[in-house]
Structures are given as C-alpha cells and as structure tokens.
Design an enzyme around this catalytic site. Sequence first.
Site, PDB file in Angstrom:
ATOM      1  CG  HIS A 185      -1.877   1.077   1.317  1.00 33.56           C
ATOM      2  ND1 HIS A 185      -1.579   2.283   1.892  1.00 33.56           N
ATOM      3  CD2 HIS A 185      -3.148   1.155   0.863  1.00 33.56           C
ATOM      4  CE1 HIS A 185      -2.646   3.085   1.777  1.00 33.56           C
ATOM      5  NE2 HIS A 185      -3.608   2.407   1.168  1.00 33.56           N
ATOM      6  N   PRO A 186       0.459   2.350  -0.616  1.00 33.13           N
ATOM      7  CG  PRO A 186      -0.601   3.786  -2.112  1.00 33.13           C
ATOM      8  CD  PRO A 186      -0.786   2.502  -1.371  1.00 33.13           C
ATOM      9  NE  ARG A 187       0.545   6.326   6.906  1.00 34.94           N
ATOM     10  CZ  ARG A 187       1.675   6.185   7.593  1.00 34.94           C
ATOM     11  NH1 ARG A 187       2.759   5.710   7.005  1.00 34.94           N
ATOM     12  NH2 ARG A 187       1.729   6.512   8.862  1.00 34.94           N
ATOM     13  CE  LYS A 188       0.705  -0.827   5.198  1.00 38.18           C
ATOM     14  NZ  LYS A 188       0.037  -0.462   6.417  1.00 38.18           N
ATOM     15  CG  LEU A 189       9.412   1.421   4.317  1.00 33.89           C
ATOM     16  CD1 LEU A 189       9.693   0.321   5.307  1.00 33.89           C
ATOM     17  CD2 LEU A 189      10.632   2.306   4.175  1.00 33.89           C
TER      18      LEU A 189
END
Length: 383
Positions: A185-189
């Site tokens: 997900h874009p919230r991860k690295l």
Amino acid sequence: MTRAHDVTQIPLARPQLGEEEIAAVAEVIRSHWVSQGQKVAELEERFADYVGARHAVALTSATTALHLALLVSGISSKDDVICPSFSFVATANSIRYVGARPVFVDIDPHTYNLDPSLVEQAITRATKAILVVHQIGLAADLDALNQIAQSHGLVVIEDAACAIGARYRGKLIGAAQNLACFSFHPRKLITTGEGGMVTSHDGQVAAKLRQLRSHGASVSDVARHQAGGILTEVYDVLGYNYRMTDLQAALGLVQIRRLPGILARYAAIANQYTRALGDMQEVEVPYVPEYATHSYQSYLVRFTTRCRTPRDEVLRRMVARGISSRRGISPIHLEPLYASSSVRLPATEEAARATMFLPIFADMTDEQITFVVDSLKASIAQS
Ligand SMILES: *Cc1c(COP(=O)(O)O)cnc(C)c1O
C-alpha cells in the site's frame, strides 16, 4: 514548485515514484499482457531472494495475504487467534474472515508490539494461532513468541505489512519459518498501488496459496497459456480472486530496486528526528531493542507527563503549520465492530492516547525535517 510550498505543506507519507515506474508500467501495457503473468512471477522471485525465504506469493493486499495465510494454516471457526489491538483493523478482520475469534493481548509499552508474557497468560484450549504484528516496522520479539507457540502447539503468522526491510536479530522479516504477510500500500515503504505478498519456506504451502488466490484453479493462467489451451483447470477448493496484476508487479520490480536507498533514507530521517528530540523531556523517541533493526515505516513519538500541552492540541498546531501529523494507532478493541470484546488493555490504550506520528518519506528534505522538529518544539512550548 516553490521552496515555501515545499517546506510548509508536508504530508505524513508519500511513495517515491518516478519515470522508471512509468516506463515499467508502459512496457506492460505495450505487451498487452496486463493481468497476472511473468512480471508477477519475477517480483515473487525477487522478493523471496531479498527477504531470504524460499517462496513468495503475490496477492492483492496484506489483508488478502493474511486471509489466505490463516486459511492455509487451518484456522477456522471455533479457533481463537491471539493478536494485538494496537494495529490496523485489517489484522483482526482477517481472523474474522476465516470464522475465528481475535483475542486481543496487550503490548509492551516501549516497543508497541505484543508482550510475550501476556501472550502466554492469554492462551486457552481454544487458542490455535498467534498473529504477530511487527508494528510500524519494528520487529516483535520473535524468538520469545515462537518459543511460546511451540510449547503450546500454536501456529505463528506474521503481519509484516509495515516490516519490509525490518530485521530481527540481523535477519530480514520474512526469513523465519512462519508465513509472513507484507503490504505494498502507498502508506508503506514500497508500493504497487495496492498489493501484498506472503513468504514461506514450504513449497506445498506456496502452491496452495497460488491455487487459492486464483479461484481455486489447479492450473495457473501462465501454465494454461503455455500449454496452448490444452490444459484445463480443475476446481476442488473454494478459491478467491486475489491476483496481483503484471501492471502492479512491474511497478513493484522498480520499487524493490529502490528499496535499499529508501530504507537508508528512512533511517537517516529517523536518526535526525531522534537526535533533535532525544533530549526533550516532553517527548520520548522510538525505543529500539537490541534484537531489532527498525525500518521506520512510521516514526512515532510519545508525549510524557512532562508535556503540558495536550496531544490533540499539539496536533492541531502542527496541522495549522501545514504539517500533516496524525495521532497514533487507534486500538482495534475500541472500534464499534469489536466493542463486544470488553477487554481492557492499559498499555494499548495509553499508547493510543499519548502518541503521534511525524511525517517520514523518502523524498523528505532536510529543511522539511528541521521544520517539523522546530514546529513540534514550538507547538509543545506555546501556551
Ligand atoms: C497496512 C496494514 C495492513 C493492511 O495492508 P493492506 O495492504 O492495505 O491490506 C495490515 N496490517 C497492518 C499492521 C498494516 O499496517
């Protein structure tokens, strides 16, 4: 883009994406093979090599990864699964998908991960598994938790959604024997838009995961294509459509090449925060036990009792300065969906009240870091 804009509108997180990703996705479009195929297979191979697992199976998210990991582990209704409440709701939801019951156990107040001694106390006859979360990129105490699981005959599954590149005793998360579930997900690295991965050392488990992600079909799309339409698939289990596409995998292949640089930048930003905030009596910086190498997917500060300004007021002041800070994680057991579990988790509830995320992303500039630090100090001091 002006510098003023740069410094005063700071997102909490932002994926690093560029021309290479655009070219990689364009190449897949030109090939006309846009569903699951060679690119997914390639990403799986790279990912398995990177973490040191024998197999990696790509899925549509960490949530669907967790669902299938629980399913292939034989978890079903009547089973209890121990997990933390200080996590994203998907951790507990995945347990519900297989009909099992999440049993929330409190965290260690310093690491924000499951407290092994409390896990041991919570085990009953109904307990079948422990869903271990490596929260915000800090490895949980895997040796202690694996040992408890082993002595009680329990399965361990790792929610490694935030833990790409995180290490436990020098080894990357995903290298251990347990099934580990990652998120893109874009919230991860690193990101594929949406996407997930399960790692395993067991070839049969990996094959089962591949079957379940593709409607339960006994033959993959690629094998059927290569056989020129002669092979026909057989459906003998209830499967799902949890297939990552080659468009996503092409993106992921570029992202995984960027990963070492991204990890280094996150570590540098975290170190800069820790150096700048470490002496403040009003906040505590992240604690990193000797067994862990933090990936700093998120940077979480905790306000101490010395801080006179309420956390939510600090947040408002930060937001007024154009910094999108966020309060810490919302405990799952306090969500209406899970309200029927009347469990009390003091360390979880206290962590939720007293913590706050600071912005961290690979393209963050040194000026932005300084601006966040100065703004935090001013927001705390201002009366
Ligand atoms: C983000 C996250 C998930 C869900 O990941 P998706 O890929 O968005 O499904 C699950 N667990 C934890 C701990 C997370 O942080």
